[in-house]
Design an enzyme around this catalytic site. Structure first.
Site, PDB file in Angstrom:
ATOM      1  CE  LYS A 164      -2.150  -0.800   3.877  1.00 51.66           C
ATOM      2  NZ  LYS A 164      -1.654  -2.105   4.078  1.00 51.66           N
ATOM      3  NE  ARG A 182      -4.220  -1.224   9.809  1.00 55.90           N
ATOM      4  CZ  ARG A 182      -3.330  -0.518   9.453  1.00 55.90           C
ATOM      5  NH1 ARG A 182      -3.470   0.651   9.005  1.00 55.90           N
ATOM      6  NH2 ARG A 182      -2.088  -1.088   9.585  1.00 55.90           N
ATOM      7  NE  ARG A 213       1.918  -4.376  11.362  1.00 58.31           N
ATOM      8  CZ  ARG A 213       3.297  -4.196  10.635  1.00 58.31           C
ATOM      9  NH1 ARG A 213       4.195  -4.621  10.735  1.00 58.31           N
ATOM     10  NH2 ARG A 213       3.142  -3.323   9.538  1.00 58.31           N
TER      11      ARG A 213
HETATM   12  P1  AMP Z   1       0.677   0.990   9.250  1.00 60.37           P
HETATM   13  O1  AMP Z   1       1.812   1.858   8.978  1.00 60.37           O
HETATM   14  O2  AMP Z   1      -0.460   1.276   8.438  1.00 60.37           O
HETATM   15  O3  AMP Z   1       1.046  -0.463   9.296  1.00 60.37           O
HETATM   16  O4  AMP Z   1       0.084   1.229  10.887  1.00 60.37           O
HETATM   17  C1  AMP Z   1       1.179   0.924  12.018  1.00 60.37           C
HETATM   18  C2  AMP Z   1       0.174   0.792  13.184  1.00 60.37           C
HETATM   19  O5  AMP Z   1      -0.583   2.145  13.336  1.00 60.37           O
HETATM   20  C3  AMP Z   1      -0.905  -0.049  13.109  1.00 60.37           C
HETATM   21  O6  AMP Z   1      -0.521  -1.404  13.551  1.00 60.37           O
HETATM   22  C4  AMP Z   1      -1.823   0.414  14.089  1.00 60.37           C
HETATM   23  O7  AMP Z   1      -1.431   0.217  15.253  1.00 60.37           O
HETATM   24  C5  AMP Z   1      -1.660   1.908  13.879  1.00 60.37           C
HETATM   25  N1  AMP Z   1      -2.768   2.218  12.851  1.00 60.37           N
HETATM   26  C6  AMP Z   1      -2.390   2.671  11.674  1.00 60.37           C
HETATM   27  N2  AMP Z   1      -3.746   2.824  10.969  1.00 60.37           N
HETATM   28  C7  AMP Z   1      -4.675   2.612  11.977  1.00 60.37           C
HETATM   29  C8  AMP Z   1      -6.050   2.664  11.726  1.00 60.37           C
HETATM   30  N3  AMP Z   1      -6.757   2.984  10.375  1.00 60.37           N
HETATM   31  N4  AMP Z   1      -6.765   2.349  12.719  1.00 60.37           N
HETATM   32  C9  AMP Z   1      -6.168   1.961  13.878  1.00 60.37           C
HETATM   33  N5  AMP Z   1      -4.779   1.902  14.049  1.00 60.37           N
HETATM   34  C10 AMP Z   1      -4.070   2.249  12.808  1.00 60.37           C
END
Ligand code: AMP
Length: 213
Positions: free
Chosen positions: A13, A88, A171
């Protein structure tokens, strides 16, 4: 144009959001980046999000939804944005639809990048990210020209703390339980474009551009 990039952690992504934002002249709004920035700056938001991020859990909806909607209300998102990592879960998707509707806007397309689970684990294991521009690299599949340095901006590359095996497992579990129902939600809305996420970033980008046209 408002586009959502949907897919598991490691689906690509972030890579595709950067490429698409450049091509379509749109801003990238990545919820994970917003949280990491808040964490780095030790703001109240960052401190609240820290424990959830470390465990690979979702940060509570009330915090996440407010943060993303505030970002989308900024002037640079007036004509569109590429949403990466948000929504999410169904709660977030519904809140986003409602907020967009209130502004007479709507999500145009949802690009679902599909990658096998084995490939996701492999990708997250060797991932390196630029501290400055967030461009992602992979030790084997897409290494930087100079080790530890970003090809695009020369920034320092680092490995995300939540890319360790235990957190990655969690995750992925969270993704399959909470995020994957969004595939059906957006399919029913007639907005879903399913893209094969196996291949080089350029190949995948071409598939996305073809599907958008
Ligand atoms: P990412 O960089 O998108 O993988 O996000 C890293 C972490 O940020 C995730 O594992 C969540 O803990 C938090 N996070 C990011 N986006 C969301 C979301 N839309 N809802 C809840 N937690 C989020």
């Amino acid at each position: 144009m408002y586009i959502i990039l949907l897919g598991a952690p490691g689906a690509g992504k972030g890579t595709q959001a950067v490429m698409l934002a450049e091509k379509k002249k749109l801003v990238q709004v990545a919820s994970g980046d917003l949280f990491r920035k808040a964490l780095q700056q030790e703001t109240e938001l960052g401190i609240k999000a820290k424990a959830y991020m470390e465990k690979g859990q979702l940060v509570p909806d009330e915090i996440t939804i407010q943060m993303v909607l505030e970002r989308l209300a900024e002037p640079d998102c007036k004509n569109g944005a590429i949403l990466d990592g948000f929504p999410r879960n169904l709660e977030q998707a519904k809140a986003l639809d409602k907020a967009m509707e209130q502004k007479s806007r709507a999500i145009d397309k949802v690009i679902y990048i599909k990658v096998s689970e084995g490939e996701l684990i492999k990708r997250l294991g060797g991932r390196w990210i630029c501290r400055k521009c967030q461009a992602p690299y992979h030790e084997v599949d897409s290494p930087p020209k100079v080790a530890g340095k970003c090809d695009r901006c020369g920034g320092e590359l680092y490995q995300r703390a939540d890319d360790n095996p235990t957190t990655v497992k969690n995750r992925l579990k969270v993704y399959f339980e909470e995020t994957s129902p969004l595939i059906e939600y957006y399919m029913e809305a007639g907005k879903l474009l399913e893209i094969n996420g196996q291949g080089s970033p350029t190949e995948i980008n071409q598939r996305i551009l073809a599907a958008l046209h």
